[in-house]
Design a protein around this motif. Structure first.
Motif, PDB file in Angstrom:
ATOM      1  N   GLU A 103      48.159  45.592  35.400  1.00  0.00           N
ATOM      2  CA  GLU A 103      49.039  45.083  34.337  1.00  0.00           C
ATOM      3  C   GLU A 103      50.465  44.880  34.867  1.00  0.00           C
ATOM      4  N   ARG A 104      50.936  45.831  35.660  1.00  0.00           N
ATOM      5  CA  ARG A 104      52.270  45.721  36.253  1.00  0.00           C
ATOM      6  C   ARG A 104      52.355  44.488  37.163  1.00  0.00           C
ATOM      7  N   ASN A 105      51.321  44.259  37.973  1.00  0.00           N
ATOM      8  CA  ASN A 105      51.321  43.102  38.872  1.00  0.00           C
ATOM      9  C   ASN A 105      51.369  41.790  38.104  1.00  0.00           C
ATOM     10  N   VAL A 106      50.582  41.685  37.042  1.00  0.00           N
ATOM     11  CA  VAL A 106      50.582  40.459  36.234  1.00  0.00           C
ATOM     12  C   VAL A 106      51.954  40.253  35.597  1.00  0.00           C
ATOM     13  N   ASN A 107      52.570  41.329  35.110  1.00  0.00           N
ATOM     14  CA  ASN A 107      53.902  41.221  34.511  1.00  0.00           C
ATOM     15  C   ASN A 107      54.947  40.800  35.538  1.00  0.00           C
ATOM     16  N   GLU A 108      54.877  41.348  36.749  1.00  0.00           N
ATOM     17  CA  GLU A 108      55.818  40.965  37.807  1.00  0.00           C
ATOM     18  C   GLU A 108      55.638  39.499  38.188  1.00  0.00           C
ATOM     19  N   LEU A 109      54.398  39.054  38.257  1.00  0.00           N
ATOM     20  CA  LEU A 109      54.148  37.640  38.555  1.00  0.00           C
ATOM     21  C   LEU A 109      54.733  36.751  37.459  1.00  0.00           C
ATOM     22  N   LYS A 110      54.534  37.155  36.225  1.00  0.00           N
ATOM     23  CA  LYS A 110      55.052  36.374  35.091  1.00  0.00           C
ATOM     24  C   LYS A 110      56.577  36.279  35.154  1.00  0.00           C
ATOM     25  N   ALA A 151      58.330  36.312  37.723  1.00  0.00           N
ATOM     26  CA  ALA A 151      58.670  35.437  38.853  1.00  0.00           C
ATOM     27  C   ALA A 151      58.255  33.986  38.605  1.00  0.00           C
ATOM     28  N   GLY A 152      57.717  33.695  37.421  1.00  0.00           N
ATOM     29  CA  GLY A 152      57.369  32.317  37.080  1.00  0.00           C
ATOM     30  C   GLY A 152      55.945  31.912  37.405  1.00  0.00           C
ATOM     31  N   TRP A 153      55.069  32.885  37.684  1.00  0.00           N
ATOM     32  CA  TRP A 153      53.682  32.601  38.011  1.00  0.00           C
ATOM     33  C   TRP A 153      52.789  32.891  36.812  1.00  0.00           C
ATOM     34  N   GLU A 154      51.758  32.058  36.641  1.00  0.00           N
ATOM     35  CA  GLU A 154      50.734  32.321  35.629  1.00  0.00           C
ATOM     36  C   GLU A 154      49.530  32.948  36.320  1.00  0.00           C
ATOM     37  N   SER A 155      48.880  33.882  35.635  1.00  0.00           N
ATOM     38  CA  SER A 155      47.744  34.606  36.207  1.00  0.00           C
ATOM     39  C   SER A 155      46.514  34.454  35.340  1.00  0.00           C
ATOM     40  N   LEU A 156      45.370  34.423  36.001  1.00  0.00           N
ATOM     41  CA  LEU A 156      44.081  34.468  35.326  1.00  0.00           C
ATOM     42  C   LEU A 156      43.273  35.576  35.981  1.00  0.00           C
ATOM     43  N   VAL A 157      42.730  36.458  35.153  1.00  0.00           N
ATOM     44  CA  VAL A 157      41.855  37.513  35.659  1.00  0.00           C
ATOM     45  C   VAL A 157      40.430  37.101  35.359  1.00  0.00           C
ATOM     46  N   LEU A 158      39.639  37.038  36.389  1.00  0.00           N
ATOM     47  CA  LEU A 158      38.229  36.701  36.268  1.00  0.00           C
ATOM     48  C   LEU A 158      37.438  37.952  36.634  1.00  0.00           C
ATOM     49  N   TRP A 159      36.529  38.359  35.763  1.00  0.00           N
ATOM     50  CA  TRP A 159      35.775  39.593  35.957  1.00  0.00           C
ATOM     51  C   TRP A 159      34.456  39.322  36.668  1.00  0.00           C
ATOM     52  N   GLN A 160      34.024  40.302  37.422  1.00  0.00           N
ATOM     53  CA  GLN A 160      32.750  40.252  38.151  1.00  0.00           C
ATOM     54  C   GLN A 160      31.601  39.845  37.226  1.00  0.00           C
ATOM     55  N   CYS A 161      31.548  40.402  36.027  1.00  0.00           N
ATOM     56  CA  CYS A 161      30.461  40.072  35.100  1.00  0.00           C
ATOM     57  C   CYS A 161      30.545  38.625  34.621  1.00  0.00           C
ATOM     58  N   GLU A 162      31.743  38.049  34.594  1.00  0.00           N
ATOM     59  CA  GLU A 162      31.899  36.649  34.200  1.00  0.00           C
ATOM     60  C   GLU A 162      31.405  35.718  35.303  1.00  0.00           C
ATOM     61  N   VAL A 163      31.581  36.133  36.550  1.00  0.00           N
ATOM     62  CA  VAL A 163      31.151  35.306  37.675  1.00  0.00           C
ATOM     63  C   VAL A 163      29.626  35.185  37.697  1.00  0.00           C
ATOM     64  N   ILE A 222      33.815  28.853  35.745  1.00  0.00           N
ATOM     65  CA  ILE A 222      34.502  27.689  36.313  1.00  0.00           C
ATOM     66  C   ILE A 222      35.147  26.857  35.206  1.00  0.00           C
ATOM     67  N   ASP A 223      34.479  26.736  34.067  1.00  0.00           N
ATOM     68  CA  ASP A 223      35.086  26.016  32.938  1.00  0.00           C
ATOM     69  C   ASP A 223      36.426  26.636  32.544  1.00  0.00           C
ATOM     70  N   SER A 224      36.476  27.974  32.463  1.00  0.00           N
ATOM     71  CA  SER A 224      37.735  28.623  32.079  1.00  0.00           C
ATOM     72  C   SER A 224      38.782  28.464  33.182  1.00  0.00           C
ATOM     73  N   ILE A 225      38.358  28.471  34.429  1.00  0.00           N
ATOM     74  CA  ILE A 225      39.292  28.270  35.537  1.00  0.00           C
ATOM     75  C   ILE A 225      39.860  26.852  35.491  1.00  0.00           C
ATOM     76  N   GLU A 226      39.006  25.869  35.245  1.00  0.00           N
ATOM     77  CA  GLU A 226      39.477  24.479  35.177  1.00  0.00           C
ATOM     78  C   GLU A 226      40.466  24.289  34.030  1.00  0.00           C
ATOM     79  N   ARG A 227      40.225  24.958  32.909  1.00  0.00           N
ATOM     80  CA  ARG A 227      41.191  24.877  31.795  1.00  0.00           C
ATOM     81  C   ARG A 227      42.527  25.512  32.215  1.00  0.00           C
ATOM     82  N   PHE A 228      42.456  26.588  32.958  1.00  0.00           N
ATOM     83  CA  PHE A 228      43.662  27.286  33.415  1.00  0.00           C
ATOM     84  C   PHE A 228      44.423  26.447  34.440  1.00  0.00           C
ATOM     85  N   LEU A 229      43.720  25.867  35.410  1.00  0.00           N
ATOM     86  CA  LEU A 229      44.374  25.157  36.496  1.00  0.00           C
ATOM     87  C   LEU A 229      44.719  23.702  36.193  1.00  0.00           C
ATOM     88  N   GLY A 230      43.937  23.062  35.355  1.00  0.00           N
ATOM     89  CA  GLY A 230      44.069  21.625  35.194  1.00  0.00           C
ATOM     90  C   GLY A 230      43.200  20.932  36.223  1.00  0.00           C
TER      91      GLY A 230
END
Length: 143
Positions: free
Chosen positions: A98-105, A107-119, A126-134
């Motif tokens: 949580e701290r890492n995601v907040n620090e990235l935010k 600094a102007g970075w967007e984060s996506l967490v993808l879980w092992q069970c989702e993979v 991949i659909d959710s990643i494509e929505r996140f990335l464009g």
């Protein structure tokens, strides 16, 4: 509950656990690359060393193991033995994530967490990643 493995067996098992280039991470990387996305790996200069870094988009993806990062799914369940060790360890991992995601935010970075069970359902992931990335392709100068 007592551990069913000897100390030596447990040590060898734990030493074999990868921190990067895990099966789920490689599956995501291969699929994204085949779709035309380009990225950097394990951003050493970024908080949490994200698994996939898209510099020109200022976006990162973490591919988290459900157990190690405390996901609330069947793979994320705490073991029955040595709960006094595992519970604080996993909670500390969650706090750090949580701290890492907040620090990235900050600094102007967007984060996506993808879980092992989702993979395990890679097409949905991949659909959710494509929505996140464009769309794939260059978004700036260094993807």
């Amino acid at each position: 509950m007592v551990d069913t493995r000897s100390a030596d067996q447990r040590r060898r098992i734990m030493q074999s656990v990868k921190q990067k280039d895990t099966g789920p991470e490689i599956a995501v990387r291969k699929k994204l690359h085949s779709l035309g996305y380009r990225f950097r790996l394990h951003g050493r200069t970024l908080p949490g060393r994200p698994d996939l870094v898209f510099p020109s988009r200022k976006k990162v993806i973490f591919v988290h193991g459900c157990f190690w990062h405390g996901h609330e799914c069947s793979k994320g369940a705490l073991p029955k033995s040595r709960l006094e060790y595992w519970k604080p360890k996993i909670e500390a991992n969650k706090t750090r994530d949580e701290r890492n995601v907040n620090e990235l935010k900050k600094a102007g970075w967007e984060s996506l967490v993808l879980w092992q069970c989702e993979v395990a359902r890679l097409d949905e992931a991949i659909d959710s990643i494509e929505r996140f990335l464009g769309p794939p392709g260059r978004q700036g100068s260094a993807d």
